[in-house]
Design a protein around this motif. Sequence first.
Motif, short mmCIF file in Angstrom:
data_model
loop_
_atom_site.label_atom_id
_atom_site.label_comp_id
_atom_site.label_asym_id
_atom_site.label_seq_id
_atom_site.Cartn_x
_atom_site.Cartn_y
_atom_site.Cartn_z
N PRO A 1 27.82 25.13 34.97
CA PRO A 1 28.29 24.81 33.62
C PRO A 1 29.71 24.26 33.63
CG PRO A 1 28.22 27.19 33.95
CD PRO A 1 27.59 26.57 35.16
N GLY A 2 29.98 23.35 32.71
CA GLY A 2 31.30 22.75 32.62
C GLY A 2 32.10 23.32 31.46
N GLY A 3 31.42 24.03 30.57
CA GLY A 3 32.11 24.67 29.46
C GLY A 3 31.74 24.10 28.11
N ARG A 4 31.04 22.94 28.11
CA ARG A 4 30.69 22.35 26.81
C ARG A 4 29.26 22.70 26.41
NH1 ARG A 4 33.55 16.65 26.07
NH2 ARG A 4 32.91 17.23 23.99
N GLU A 5 28.51 23.30 27.34
CA GLU A 5 27.13 23.68 27.03
C GLU A 5 27.12 24.72 25.91
OE1 GLU A 5 28.65 23.95 29.89
OE2 GLU A 5 27.76 22.44 31.18
N GLU A 6 26.08 24.68 25.09
CA GLU A 6 26.00 25.59 23.96
C GLU A 6 26.18 27.06 24.38
OE1 GLU A 6 26.11 24.98 20.83
OE2 GLU A 6 25.81 27.06 20.23
N ILE A 7 25.54 27.43 25.49
CA ILE A 7 25.60 28.86 25.85
C ILE A 7 26.88 29.23 26.59
CG2 ILE A 7 23.09 29.10 25.91
CD1 ILE A 7 23.35 29.26 29.01
N TRP A 8 27.69 28.25 26.92
CA TRP A 8 28.94 28.56 27.62
C TRP A 8 30.19 28.20 26.85
CZ3 TRP A 8 28.75 31.87 31.34
CH2 TRP A 8 27.58 31.97 32.12
N ARG A 9 30.00 27.57 25.68
CA ARG A 9 31.17 26.96 25.05
C ARG A 9 32.23 27.97 24.60
NH1 ARG A 9 30.86 25.96 19.25
NH2 ARG A 9 29.03 26.96 18.36
N PHE A 10 31.86 29.23 24.42
CA PHE A 10 32.87 30.21 24.03
C PHE A 10 33.50 30.94 25.22
CE2 PHE A 10 30.15 30.06 20.18
CZ PHE A 10 31.13 29.73 19.25
N THR A 11 32.88 30.79 26.40
CA THR A 11 33.29 31.60 27.55
C THR A 11 34.40 30.92 28.35
OG1 THR A 11 30.95 32.20 27.68
CG2 THR A 11 32.34 32.89 29.52
N PRO A 12 35.46 31.64 28.69
CA PRO A 12 36.53 31.04 29.49
C PRO A 12 36.10 30.96 30.96
CG PRO A 12 37.09 33.33 28.95
CD PRO A 12 35.76 33.04 28.32
N LEU A 13 35.50 29.85 31.34
CA LEU A 13 34.92 29.73 32.69
C LEU A 13 35.96 29.90 33.79
CD1 LEU A 13 32.47 26.73 32.09
CD2 LEU A 13 31.89 29.16 32.31
N LYS A 14 37.17 29.45 33.48
CA LYS A 14 38.23 29.55 34.50
C LYS A 14 38.52 30.97 34.91
CE LYS A 14 40.75 25.31 33.57
NZ LYS A 14 41.47 24.74 32.43
N ARG A 15 38.18 31.90 34.03
CA ARG A 15 38.48 33.31 34.32
C ARG A 15 37.28 34.02 34.93
NH1 ARG A 15 40.84 34.55 28.48
NH2 ARG A 15 40.53 36.74 29.03
N LEU A 16 36.20 33.29 35.27
CA LEU A 16 34.97 33.94 35.76
C LEU A 16 34.97 34.17 37.27
CD1 LEU A 16 31.92 32.57 33.75
CD2 LEU A 16 33.30 34.61 33.37
N ALA A 17 36.03 33.85 37.96
CA ALA A 17 36.14 34.07 39.41
C ALA A 17 35.01 33.38 40.17
CB ALA A 17 36.15 35.56 39.72
N GLY A 18 34.52 32.26 39.62
CA GLY A 18 33.50 31.49 40.32
C GLY A 18 32.08 32.04 40.22
N LEU A 19 31.86 33.05 39.39
CA LEU A 19 30.51 33.60 39.25
C LEU A 19 29.53 32.52 38.78
CD1 LEU A 19 31.26 37.01 37.43
CD2 LEU A 19 30.62 36.69 39.83
N HIS A 20 30.04 31.53 38.06
CA HIS A 20 29.19 30.48 37.50
C HIS A 20 29.07 29.27 38.44
CE1 HIS A 20 33.24 29.15 36.86
NE2 HIS A 20 32.84 27.96 36.46
N SER A 21 29.91 29.27 39.50
CA SER A 21 29.94 28.05 40.32
C SER A 21 29.68 28.34 41.80
CB SER A 21 31.29 27.34 40.12
OG SER A 21 32.36 28.23 40.42
#
Lengths: 257, 385
Positions: free
Chosen positions: B35-55
């Motif tokens: 996810p890049g952060g603009r997807e509907e299910i990710w748009r509220f989540t601060p991806l940068k703070r996920l420690a790479g769990l999403h990537s």
Amino acid sequence: MATLEIKDLHVSVVSEDAPKEILKGVDLTIKAGETHAIMGPNGSGKSTLSYAIAGHPKYTITSGTVTLDGEDVLEMSVDERARAGLFLAMQYPVEVPGVSMSNFLRTAATAVRGEAPNLRHWVKEVKGAMADLDIDPAFAERSVNEGFSGGEKKRHEILQLGLLQPKIAILDETDSGLDVDALRVVSEGVNRYKANGEVGVMLITHYTRILKYIQPDFVHVFAGGRIVESGGRELADVLESEGYVKYTGSKEAATLS
Amino acid sequence: MAALSTQPHSHGAVVPVASRAEHFTSYDVDAFEVPGGREEIWRFTPLKRLAGLHSGAAATGSAAVEVNAPEGVTVETVGRDDDRLGKAGVPGDRVAAQAYSSFSDATIVTLPGDAKSEPATVTVTGPGAGAVAYGHIQVKASQFAEGTVILDFRGSGAYAENVEFLVADGAHLTVIAIHDWADDAVHVSQHHMKLGRDATLRHTVVTLGGDVVRVTPVVQYAGRGGDAELFGLYFADAGQHQEHRPFIDHAQPNCRSNVVYKGALQGDGAHAVWIGDVLIRVAAEGTETFELNRNLILTDGARADSVPNLEIETGEIEGAGHASATGRFDDEQLFYLQARGIPEEQARRLVVRGFFQELIAKIAVPEVRERLEAAIEAELEAVGA
């Protein structure tokens, strides 16, 4: 001997654009043992007077003084005023979801009395006070005012009056919306409170009917943000027959007929 | 939705981008785009703070799972090839799929059938600051079982997992998941709940700690008469991101669901997100559902996003509704309490406690109830409210 002294009180409310002056110089002294009826048409500022004395944040005191036994009430926070011995029975009591009536009453009594009431005596006291006002004991476990009818809310205001025994009580249209039985029960509650101690009452009302149950020593006509005439019980009788037309220029009855 | 609106959410204000029925699911992490952060299910989540769990972050540690099980309740640690796993649902986002693809062993807790069990506690301790871990837990309530399972999440690090709840026919399962993480923790979790015929599940999520906590509880029904209650209670402080995304998938007739999430927020950057999806499919006649989210904003600088989505594909239902409201502290309530002599600070506490009372009263385990009451007191102390 408690004395509430209001001198040249001016109060504004902050509305959307500019502040609007509602009270325009109120002078009134209430001593223990006295009951003052404040009567006036809708919009005259009666409720503003009560809320301003209690310290509602919506109202700004622009000039004048309010003292209780010489102490500056206007310098006190809302809760300090209550602990100093002022009580406002509200026209529209507020619902507080999730806080039980019994918890609320005990918390308030602890604050006002300065110590937690003895549990056993307290339970008995509350039960008795509820029974006197024909309040079902089940209300003790309901959330404060939540889902109460208008009459039930008013009974609970008077329940608090009886339990907190303030020096000066302000009753803001406690009679509004009550049926005949409820008006009698609530009035008897006020009379018990008066009989229990040297207390002063400011009874704010639009109609004369509650004065059949609660005897006023003084009657004041409130119009245009100030007291425009004062007298004894007989003034209420005049208002009953003539209404407020003399003070407002419009016909507004002081009776329900 | 407006962060400071006290207006109830208006119907039709939120139109889902696509039907929830088309929502993609897969056990395979590679089936999902990063996810890049603009997807509907990710748009509220601060991806940068996920420690790479999403990537694609690899596990660098493991979370300790400790189960305190009463008599009759069995606990097993099994390998990832155990064929009982994955039965309650399929991962619905990349992090859940990553967890499913990455965990090394799973814990299975089974409540015995036709019996009442004492509460079991599963304590999960994070892998430690800076470490990444993946996990898997399955809770199974056998036919006519009755019992409570408490999930207690503590510690530090980044942790993603799937938790399965299989509630067999006629079983009554109560779940309380408490996220009491340390300040640095990152936790992304999907709860998969599958209810059998006439099964009852009461699922409560409590979120207090952590830097980022994102929980996605998904309910599916395998037969008629299922009854799911999903409660949530959260308290977000300065800088915390707490996201709850319950989804109730009504695909069976005569089932019931009730969702109530309530949160308080205080401090700069406190952020709560609640996305409540309910889908009533064509087959789900006789469904009764309601979902509610309420947020209480205690200070400036906090933000709550609340989005209820209700999709109804059949008119033959008992009832369906949703409500969402986010508001500031009610000054009238404060005034009323203070006018009875109660000092302001105490009055605020009464109001906040009262706000949560409805949910706390439903927690049947006294120790947990007391712990939550104490936690709320501590939160209020912290800000001096």
